[in-house]
Design a protein around this motif. Sequence first.
Motif, PDB file in Angstrom:
ATOM      1  N   THR A 157       2.777  -6.683  18.746  1.00 27.35           N
ATOM      2  CA  THR A 157       3.254  -6.637  17.352  1.00 27.35           C
ATOM      3  C   THR A 157       3.988  -5.328  17.091  1.00 27.35           C
ATOM      4  O   THR A 157       3.853  -4.389  17.851  1.00 27.35           O
ATOM      5  N   LEU A 170     -10.191  -1.726  -1.245  1.00 29.81           N
ATOM      6  CA  LEU A 170     -10.967  -0.637  -0.673  1.00 29.81           C
ATOM      7  C   LEU A 170     -10.022   0.491  -0.271  1.00 29.81           C
ATOM      8  O   LEU A 170      -8.816   0.293  -0.196  1.00 29.81           O
ATOM      9  N   MET A 213     -11.495 -11.205   1.343  1.00 32.88           N
ATOM     10  CA  MET A 213     -10.186 -10.551   1.461  1.00 32.88           C
ATOM     11  C   MET A 213      -9.802  -9.880   0.147  1.00 32.88           C
ATOM     12  O   MET A 213      -9.178  -8.820   0.147  1.00 32.88           O
ATOM     13  N   GLU A 220      -0.387  -4.317   5.399  1.00 32.44           N
ATOM     14  CA  GLU A 220      -0.046  -4.247   6.829  1.00 32.44           C
ATOM     15  C   GLU A 220      -1.242  -4.587   7.685  1.00 32.44           C
ATOM     16  O   GLU A 220      -1.138  -5.274   8.679  1.00 32.44           O
ATOM     17  N   PHE A 221      -2.395  -4.043   7.287  1.00 32.97           N
ATOM     18  CA  PHE A 221      -3.576  -4.173   8.119  1.00 32.97           C
ATOM     19  C   PHE A 221      -4.008  -5.620   8.271  1.00 32.97           C
ATOM     20  O   PHE A 221      -4.376  -6.063   9.355  1.00 32.97           O
ATOM     21  N   PHE A 222      -3.981  -6.360   7.182  1.00 33.12           N
ATOM     22  CA  PHE A 222      -4.455  -7.738   7.230  1.00 33.12           C
ATOM     23  C   PHE A 222      -3.343  -8.752   7.473  1.00 33.12           C
ATOM     24  O   PHE A 222      -3.599  -9.941   7.541  1.00 33.12           O
ATOM     25  N   LEU A 281      -7.967   3.024   2.212  1.00 29.57           N
ATOM     26  CA  LEU A 281      -7.132   2.563   3.320  1.00 29.57           C
ATOM     27  C   LEU A 281      -7.857   2.579   4.656  1.00 29.57           C
ATOM     28  O   LEU A 281      -8.582   3.503   4.966  1.00 29.57           O
ATOM     29  N   PRO A 282      -7.640   1.554   5.470  1.00 34.62           N
ATOM     30  CA  PRO A 282      -8.209   1.553   6.812  1.00 34.62           C
ATOM     31  C   PRO A 282      -7.237   2.202   7.793  1.00 34.62           C
ATOM     32  O   PRO A 282      -6.092   2.465   7.469  1.00 34.62           O
ATOM     33  N   ILE A 283      -7.714   2.432   9.005  1.00 38.73           N
ATOM     34  CA  ILE A 283      -6.865   3.050  10.032  1.00 38.73           C
ATOM     35  C   ILE A 283      -5.998   1.965  10.667  1.00 38.73           C
ATOM     36  O   ILE A 283      -6.460   0.860  10.916  1.00 38.73           O
ATOM     37  N   GLN A 284      -4.782   2.339  10.946  1.00 36.90           N
ATOM     38  CA  GLN A 284      -3.830   1.417  11.577  1.00 36.90           C
ATOM     39  C   GLN A 284      -4.336   0.996  12.945  1.00 36.90           C
ATOM     40  O   GLN A 284      -4.712   1.815  13.757  1.00 36.90           O
ATOM     41  N   GLN A 285      -4.367  -0.307  13.202  1.00 40.38           N
ATOM     42  CA  GLN A 285      -4.767  -0.788  14.524  1.00 40.38           C
ATOM     43  C   GLN A 285      -3.524  -1.316  15.204  1.00 40.38           C
ATOM     44  O   GLN A 285      -2.855  -2.185  14.659  1.00 40.38           O
ATOM     45  N   VAL A 327      -1.196 -10.484   2.069  1.00 39.12           N
ATOM     46  CA  VAL A 327      -2.413 -10.257   1.307  1.00 39.12           C
ATOM     47  C   VAL A 327      -2.097  -9.731  -0.083  1.00 39.12           C
ATOM     48  O   VAL A 327      -2.676 -10.153  -1.071  1.00 39.12           O
ATOM     49  N   LEU A 382      -1.523  -9.362  10.057  1.00 38.06           N
ATOM     50  CA  LEU A 382      -1.544 -10.055  11.344  1.00 38.06           C
ATOM     51  C   LEU A 382      -2.496 -11.235  11.301  1.00 38.06           C
ATOM     52  O   LEU A 382      -2.187 -12.315  11.810  1.00 38.06           O
ATOM     53  N   GLU A 383      -3.647 -11.026  10.645  1.00 40.17           N
ATOM     54  CA  GLU A 383      -4.607 -12.126  10.529  1.00 40.17           C
ATOM     55  C   GLU A 383      -3.979 -13.319   9.848  1.00 40.17           C
ATOM     56  O   GLU A 383      -4.114 -14.456  10.275  1.00 40.17           O
ATOM     57  N   ALA A 412      -3.289  -1.963   3.022  1.00 42.19           N
ATOM     58  CA  ALA A 412      -4.086  -3.184   3.198  1.00 42.19           C
ATOM     59  C   ALA A 412      -3.192  -4.342   3.623  1.00 42.19           C
ATOM     60  O   ALA A 412      -3.565  -5.164   4.455  1.00 42.19           O
ATOM     61  N   LYS A 434     -11.446  -6.588   0.210  1.00 40.30           N
ATOM     62  CA  LYS A 434     -10.918  -5.646   1.194  1.00 40.30           C
ATOM     63  C   LYS A 434      -9.595  -5.028   0.779  1.00 40.30           C
ATOM     64  O   LYS A 434      -9.277  -3.925   1.184  1.00 40.30           O
ATOM     65  N   THR A 435      -8.803  -5.728  -0.035  1.00 39.29           N
ATOM     66  CA  THR A 435      -7.525  -5.140  -0.431  1.00 39.29           C
ATOM     67  C   THR A 435      -7.715  -4.041  -1.446  1.00 39.29           C
ATOM     68  O   THR A 435      -6.815  -3.281  -1.714  1.00 39.29           O
TER      69      THR A 435
END
Lengths: 164, 686
Positions: free
Chosen positions: B686, B675, B669, A125-127, B677-681, A141, A129-130, A123, B672-673
């Motif tokens: 970057t 939940l 937020m 890493e994912f957030f 894991l989401p997929i790496q974008q 985060v 950038l925002e 989480a 969301k932390t």
Amino acid sequence: RRHRELLKEKRRRRQELFAEQKKRKLLPDAVLKELAAAPPARPDGKAAAANRGKRGGDRAVKQTQGQAQRQVKKDKRRKGARSKGNYTAVRLKDQSLTGLHLQLAKDFLNTQLYGPHTNRAQANEFFSLENKKNPVKKAAVQFVDKSWGQEKKQRATRFKKRWL
Amino acid sequence: MGEFEVHRVRFFGLVPAGVRCLACQPRGGRLALARTDGAVEVYNFAANYFQEKVIPGSEARSVEALCWAAGERLFGAGLGGDITEYDLARLCPARSVDGCGGPVWSMAANSTGTQLAIGCEDGSVKLFQVVPGGIQFERNLDRRKGRILCLSWHPSDTRIAAGSIDILRVFDVCSGQTVQRIMVNYHVQKVKRECIVWSIAFLSSGTVVSSDSFGRVQFWDWERGTLLESHTISTSAVLSLAVSEKEDSIIVGTSTGATYQFQLLPVKMGSLEKRWVRTKPFQHHTHDVRAVAHSSTALISGGLDAQLVIRPLMEKMQKKGYDAALRKFTFPHRRLVSCARKARLLLFQFSQHLELWRLGSTNETGKDGEVLPLCRMPEHLVQLKSKGPEHIYCSCVSPCGSWVAYSTASRFHLYRVQYEGDSISVKKVPKVPKLLLPAYQLQFSADSGSLFVASARGSVHVLQLLEPGGCKLLHTFRPPSGSPEAVYLLAASADGHWVAAVSGDWAIHIYNLKCFKHHCAVPAYSCAVTALAIHPVTNNLVIAYSDQQLFEFSIPEKQYTAWSRMVQNCGLHRVWLERDSPITHITFNPKNPSHILLHDVYMFCVLDKSLPLPDNSALLMNQSTLKQLPENARQRQLHAFKICKKFQPLLFADLLDENCLVMVERPIMDVKTQLPLPIQQKKFGT
């Protein structure tokens, strides 16, 4: 720097594991000898069996192989003296085939969605950038990762348990 | 107007469960939704997408597939191996039949809604007949190795397409034989993993649409077993797929949170040959989209980030108004927080436990917008864990803070909380009267002397609370003409004279507590009630509906008040009516009888009945402009709605005393932390 510390922790953990395994080998024999030497001492015997029962129970929970399994079997045999409540009673009806199927299904789902080949990100890493690109820049985060210093925390809880 | 000290609470750690299944009712305008914790919800499209029914989940229940059959009946099946029918009037699982095939991965109803097909772990497809009392096993279709992860009926009900691991199979329903077997991983080189077919659809033209774990959406000709078209839309898995009724549009959801629309378009202008083209990409979600649905006018997707997104399609909309706006729902449309005003306590309802907190306090004062330091921190007093696998339906704390009650599907618990200086003792009340459970809503009376329990079939039980810790059933109210649905909202008057109850058929009944009789019913309205409250001084019932209308009904006079009629004549402001979330709590200021305080997820409003209503040309959210104007100019622009959008997303807001407000926020937020894991974008640069 954190990377090096993680490696150090890993090394420390392995050392401890080896030390514990060595201890495990010694302890049951020592207690067995004691018991063999003084069978009529009923309260001592009971206490010793209770202690061993507790430790065996703990290890059964941790599910380590080999030594621990032998240990548990011996405990079951000597449980004439009831150990202080470190046991779980389960109904065979609950441990049915459905539970096994359910677990297999859940494992399948987990490996497919979150397995090694999926490109999952933490989480943080994912957030991150925002937070960096926002007009109001914020901190990460998850500023503190709860997995840092796991070893120290575990040792502290074990220390507390021994003294309570 | 007023200055308030605001307790800004952000320690309610609510993490809503992700959306797992979606099912549009074929001809009914309702959407059924199942979450990863086993909860099932029903949204009503006509009532402004209001979450009208909620069946809480259970640890023992997992829902992997949901479908409507025989019109109004809702069926769910999951990894426990059972097919459950949900009773939408009594908001609980009604009947359960064991599928006998191990965990059930998928379920689909045929076009007439008379048969259900389930895809099981052991590789079999089983057919069940939908009969009036439940469902009956009919027969097994040809069973092969490999779990059936998805299935779809052909619109003629003669064939079923099923997706498994590496394979797609088509069965003939009458004979039960496999008539076609298609290998799905044929075109993938140098990858050693298996190809999972996550979802499938059978079109009436004989085309089978499949989506798999390699990120491809493929169109197959089932008779020849050949690939017609293949679209690789993502590097991660495409988890869900739904086709519109006219079969000209498909929505797919991927693991990265992106959803795509495919449309059947002619190859050239005016040409008869049509092809499927990927038209619109959307990125509404951050986590996996495991459920999508296609209604006649909108694309609906639900993700593991607990969001339900409804995207109306522009080409289906007659005019460009609020009907065409994107709707995103993250938080439930009900109150999960109750407040004991005098004791300054908050009770948080989680799915399996309750938390009782005492608010902090400060000794300082400051100017508008300042943050004041606390002299006493908020304290977590008690955590009550519910025993058993069932999730909590409702909970409440009494205004004095010494009683806490909650209900699950089969249990009702009442606790007495005693405060001795700094220590708390919680004692369970032993002999609770036997009521028909579950209780759908609980409300303590203003003097903390009785508890109102909302029950099935429109009934409301009145329990009298006795010192030092006991209760007995005083009376049960029932609506005069009976009601099949359960009561889901309650409101009690401050003088202990009246109680109002709203049931699932949207009828509001008011009962007299002094003589235990039905007093009157509020005139029927065509929309669901989202919040109601009784004014402490005037005994007016203020009602908020899901289409954002507000009504005020005078209980003693049994008619709408003059102010309410004026609001209906002038109409509410356009910006007020175009709000996305319903009002979940209404409260009053005892010192200012003309004030009504209400809130939804994105705003908090103080409605002053003594001021004029704004018309559509005036600015609705004018607080910031009013602050900059001089005093006399302000008087001219003042209107009744004073809206504050500083605190969002807002789960609860209440007035503690005349200068003190409490606002319970839940920043997205923080959710969301926690939940999965989401997929790496990968982002450029970057």
